[in-house]
Design a protein around this motif. Structure first.
Motif, PDB file in Angstrom:
ATOM      1  N   ALA A   1       0.826  -1.207   0.000  1.00  0.00           N
ATOM      2  CA  ALA A   1       0.000   0.000   0.000  1.00  0.00           C
ATOM      3  C   ALA A   1       0.858   1.254   0.000  1.00  0.00           C
ATOM      4  O   ALA A   1       0.568   2.220  -0.724  1.00  0.00           O
ATOM      5  CB  ALA A   1      -0.940  -0.006   1.209  1.00  0.00           C
ATOM      6  N   VAL A   2       1.926   1.257   0.768  1.00  0.00           N
ATOM      7  CA  VAL A   2       2.828   2.409   0.803  1.00  0.00           C
ATOM      8  C   VAL A   2       3.468   2.612  -0.560  1.00  0.00           C
ATOM      9  O   VAL A   2       3.544   3.742  -1.063  1.00  0.00           O
ATOM     10  CB  VAL A   2       3.904   2.246   1.904  1.00  0.00           C
ATOM     11  CG1 VAL A   2       5.019   3.259   1.753  1.00  0.00           C
ATOM     12  CG2 VAL A   2       3.262   2.352   3.274  1.00  0.00           C
ATOM     13  N   LYS A   3       3.896   1.538  -1.183  1.00  0.00           N
ATOM     14  CA  LYS A   3       4.488   1.644  -2.519  1.00  0.00           C
ATOM     15  C   LYS A   3       3.473   2.217  -3.508  1.00  0.00           C
ATOM     16  O   LYS A   3       3.803   3.105  -4.302  1.00  0.00           O
ATOM     17  CB  LYS A   3       4.968   0.277  -3.003  1.00  0.00           C
ATOM     18  CG  LYS A   3       5.572   0.331  -4.390  1.00  0.00           C
ATOM     19  CD  LYS A   3       5.997  -1.031  -4.884  1.00  0.00           C
ATOM     20  CE  LYS A   3       6.470  -0.892  -6.328  1.00  0.00           C
ATOM     21  NZ  LYS A   3       6.822  -2.146  -6.918  1.00  0.00           N
ATOM     22  N   ALA A   4       2.265   1.726  -3.468  1.00  0.00           N
ATOM     23  CA  ALA A   4       1.225   2.213  -4.385  1.00  0.00           C
ATOM     24  C   ALA A   4       0.922   3.691  -4.133  1.00  0.00           C
ATOM     25  O   ALA A   4       0.794   4.477  -5.089  1.00  0.00           O
ATOM     26  CB  ALA A   4      -0.042   1.384  -4.226  1.00  0.00           C
ATOM     27  N   ILE A   5       0.829   4.101  -2.875  1.00  0.00           N
ATOM     28  CA  ILE A   5       0.548   5.501  -2.552  1.00  0.00           C
ATOM     29  C   ILE A   5       1.685   6.400  -3.027  1.00  0.00           C
ATOM     30  O   ILE A   5       1.451   7.448  -3.632  1.00  0.00           O
ATOM     31  CB  ILE A   5       0.286   5.672  -1.042  1.00  0.00           C
ATOM     32  CG1 ILE A   5      -1.054   5.028  -0.677  1.00  0.00           C
ATOM     33  CG2 ILE A   5       0.328   7.130  -0.635  1.00  0.00           C
ATOM     34  CD1 ILE A   5      -1.287   4.881   0.810  1.00  0.00           C
ATOM     35  N   PHE A   6       2.927   5.985  -2.772  1.00  0.00           N
ATOM     36  CA  PHE A   6       4.064   6.778  -3.243  1.00  0.00           C
ATOM     37  C   PHE A   6       4.067   6.904  -4.754  1.00  0.00           C
ATOM     38  O   PHE A   6       4.347   7.970  -5.299  1.00  0.00           O
ATOM     39  CB  PHE A   6       5.384   6.167  -2.773  1.00  0.00           C
ATOM     40  CG  PHE A   6       5.756   6.502  -1.355  1.00  0.00           C
ATOM     41  CD1 PHE A   6       5.038   7.421  -0.610  1.00  0.00           C
ATOM     42  CD2 PHE A   6       6.826   5.883  -0.762  1.00  0.00           C
ATOM     43  CE1 PHE A   6       5.377   7.726   0.689  1.00  0.00           C
ATOM     44  CE2 PHE A   6       7.190   6.178   0.542  1.00  0.00           C
ATOM     45  CZ  PHE A   6       6.473   7.101   1.265  1.00  0.00           C
ATOM     46  N   LYS A   7       3.757   5.820  -5.433  1.00  0.00           N
ATOM     47  CA  LYS A   7       3.743   5.860  -6.896  1.00  0.00           C
ATOM     48  C   LYS A   7       2.682   6.844  -7.392  1.00  0.00           C
ATOM     49  O   LYS A   7       2.928   7.637  -8.298  1.00  0.00           O
ATOM     50  CB  LYS A   7       3.487   4.479  -7.471  1.00  0.00           C
ATOM     51  CG  LYS A   7       3.604   4.438  -8.980  1.00  0.00           C
ATOM     52  CD  LYS A   7       3.600   3.034  -9.503  1.00  0.00           C
ATOM     53  CE  LYS A   7       3.890   3.052 -10.995  1.00  0.00           C
ATOM     54  NZ  LYS A   7       4.203   1.736 -11.492  1.00  0.00           N
ATOM     55  N   ILE A   8       1.516   6.809  -6.795  1.00  0.00           N
ATOM     56  CA  ILE A   8       0.436   7.730  -7.185  1.00  0.00           C
ATOM     57  C   ILE A   8       0.842   9.171  -6.901  1.00  0.00           C
ATOM     58  O   ILE A   8       0.694  10.046  -7.759  1.00  0.00           O
ATOM     59  CB  ILE A   8      -0.869   7.358  -6.461  1.00  0.00           C
ATOM     60  CG1 ILE A   8      -1.406   6.032  -6.987  1.00  0.00           C
ATOM     61  CG2 ILE A   8      -1.900   8.468  -6.610  1.00  0.00           C
ATOM     62  CD1 ILE A   8      -2.514   5.439  -6.137  1.00  0.00           C
ATOM     63  N   VAL A   9       1.372   9.422  -5.718  1.00  0.00           N
ATOM     64  CA  VAL A   9       1.729  10.789  -5.332  1.00  0.00           C
ATOM     65  C   VAL A   9       2.831  11.341  -6.239  1.00  0.00           C
ATOM     66  O   VAL A   9       2.706  12.452  -6.770  1.00  0.00           O
ATOM     67  CB  VAL A   9       2.184  10.829  -3.854  1.00  0.00           C
ATOM     68  CG1 VAL A   9       2.873  12.149  -3.511  1.00  0.00           C
ATOM     69  CG2 VAL A   9       1.010  10.591  -2.936  1.00  0.00           C
ATOM     70  N   TYR A  10       3.896  10.591  -6.443  1.00  0.00           N
ATOM     71  CA  TYR A  10       5.008  11.100  -7.245  1.00  0.00           C
ATOM     72  C   TYR A  10       4.663  11.177  -8.720  1.00  0.00           C
ATOM     73  O   TYR A  10       5.178  12.039  -9.433  1.00  0.00           O
ATOM     74  CB  TYR A  10       6.270  10.277  -7.007  1.00  0.00           C
ATOM     75  CG  TYR A  10       6.844  10.526  -5.642  1.00  0.00           C
ATOM     76  CD1 TYR A  10       7.269  11.806  -5.262  1.00  0.00           C
ATOM     77  CD2 TYR A  10       6.959   9.501  -4.715  1.00  0.00           C
ATOM     78  CE1 TYR A  10       7.781  12.045  -3.993  1.00  0.00           C
ATOM     79  CE2 TYR A  10       7.477   9.733  -3.456  1.00  0.00           C
ATOM     80  CZ  TYR A  10       7.888  11.008  -3.112  1.00  0.00           C
ATOM     81  OH  TYR A  10       8.396  11.249  -1.869  1.00  0.00           O
ATOM     82  N   THR A  11       3.790  10.299  -9.196  1.00  0.00           N
ATOM     83  CA  THR A  11       3.361  10.384 -10.597  1.00  0.00           C
ATOM     84  C   THR A  11       2.536  11.652 -10.813  1.00  0.00           C
ATOM     85  O   THR A  11       2.704  12.342 -11.811  1.00  0.00           O
ATOM     86  CB  THR A  11       2.559   9.137 -10.988  1.00  0.00           C
ATOM     87  OG1 THR A  11       3.371   7.982 -10.793  1.00  0.00           O
ATOM     88  CG2 THR A  11       2.127   9.194 -12.429  1.00  0.00           C
ATOM     89  N   LYS A  12       1.675  11.966  -9.872  1.00  0.00           N
ATOM     90  CA  LYS A  12       0.854  13.183  -9.986  1.00  0.00           C
ATOM     91  C   LYS A  12       1.706  14.433  -9.861  1.00  0.00           C
ATOM     92  O   LYS A  12       1.420  15.441 -10.506  1.00  0.00           O
ATOM     93  CB  LYS A  12      -0.261  13.195  -8.949  1.00  0.00           C
ATOM     94  CG  LYS A  12      -1.368  12.235  -9.283  1.00  0.00           C
ATOM     95  CD  LYS A  12      -2.535  12.404  -8.354  1.00  0.00           C
ATOM     96  CE  LYS A  12      -3.625  11.426  -8.784  1.00  0.00           C
ATOM     97  NZ  LYS A  12      -4.892  11.739  -8.189  1.00  0.00           N
ATOM     98  N   LYS A  13       2.742  14.403  -9.044  1.00  0.00           N
ATOM     99  CA  LYS A  13       3.607  15.563  -8.888  1.00  0.00           C
ATOM    100  C   LYS A  13       4.363  15.877 -10.172  1.00  0.00           C
ATOM    101  O   LYS A  13       4.647  17.032 -10.456  1.00  0.00           O
ATOM    102  CB  LYS A  13       4.620  15.341  -7.761  1.00  0.00           C
ATOM    103  CG  LYS A  13       4.084  15.609  -6.399  1.00  0.00           C
ATOM    104  CD  LYS A  13       5.208  15.513  -5.384  1.00  0.00           C
ATOM    105  CE  LYS A  13       4.716  15.901  -4.022  1.00  0.00           C
ATOM    106  NZ  LYS A  13       5.791  15.895  -3.027  1.00  0.00           N
ATOM    107  N   LEU A  14       4.714  14.858 -10.923  1.00  0.00           N
ATOM    108  CA  LEU A  14       5.515  15.063 -12.134  1.00  0.00           C
ATOM    109  C   LEU A  14       4.680  15.321 -13.380  1.00  0.00           C
ATOM    110  O   LEU A  14       5.235  15.699 -14.407  1.00  0.00           O
ATOM    111  CB  LEU A  14       6.406  13.853 -12.384  1.00  0.00           C
ATOM    112  CG  LEU A  14       7.596  13.730 -11.437  1.00  0.00           C
ATOM    113  CD1 LEU A  14       8.383  12.480 -11.728  1.00  0.00           C
ATOM    114  CD2 LEU A  14       8.487  14.937 -11.527  1.00  0.00           C
ATOM    115  N   THR A  15       3.383  15.093 -13.319  1.00  0.00           N
ATOM    116  CA  THR A  15       2.575  15.327 -14.515  1.00  0.00           C
ATOM    117  C   THR A  15       1.823  16.628 -14.457  1.00  0.00           C
ATOM    118  O   THR A  15       1.782  17.356 -13.574  1.00  0.00           O
ATOM    119  CB  THR A  15       1.571  14.193 -14.747  1.00  0.00           C
ATOM    120  OG1 THR A  15       0.776  14.014 -13.588  1.00  0.00           O
ATOM    121  CG2 THR A  15       2.289  12.933 -15.104  1.00  0.00           C
TER     122      THR A  15
END
Length: 149
Positions: free
Chosen positions: A135-149
């Motif tokens: 869950a932590v990995k998935a949340i980090f992926k979502i957060v950092y993907t949104k920050k870069l797009t």
């Protein structure tokens, strides 16, 4: 591209070894009963492990198919190389923990499956840690993907 071809071949070998180990654990789980205290808990543990086996098998098969296709076709290999070396993807992956988090997840899956044979408490503890880490990995992926797009 020849170096990347060797990398893909090594990945396939590692995936095959991991898959063989998981299959051996799956067979052992059918032969040897789990360490659950009641029939319901033993059934839950066996079902959870069957689900873990299925998820790992699907991920390994899909990855293996992609790698084999890349090994056979230069264009697919080039596209995979470009994807894997994309700076944004590498940045997001480094922020999420890189390859280390992936290895931790693989180790947790294996440990959770093995713990079924020894202790109900350890099984549920490792299952909780596995789910929390994923869950932590998935949340980090979502957060950092949104920050870069």
């Amino acid at each position: 591209m020849d170096q990347f071809k060797e990398v893909l071949q090594k990945r396939l070998l590692g995936m095959g070894t991991y898959a063989a180990g998981i299959v051996l654990l799956a067979v052992a789980s059918f032969v040897r009963p789990s360490a659950g205290e009641t029939e319901e808990i033993r059934a839950f543990m066996a079902g959870m492990n069957a689900g873990l086996f299925a998820v790992v098998a699907v991920v390994l098969i899909l990855s293996a198919v992609r790698y084999v296709a890349a090994l056979r076709d230069d264009e697919k290999r080039k596209a995979l190389y470009i994807y894997e070396n994309d700076e944004r993807r590498l940045y997001i992956q480094s922020k999420m923990g890189g390859d280390a988090i992936q290895l931790v997840l693989l180790a947790l899956v294996t440990a959770t499956v093995v713990s079924e044979f020894f202790s109900q408490t350890v099984f549920f503890t490792l299952l909780g840690v596995l789910l929390f880490t994923a869950a932590v990995k998935a949340i980090f992926k979502i957060v950092y993907t949104k920050k870069l797009t």
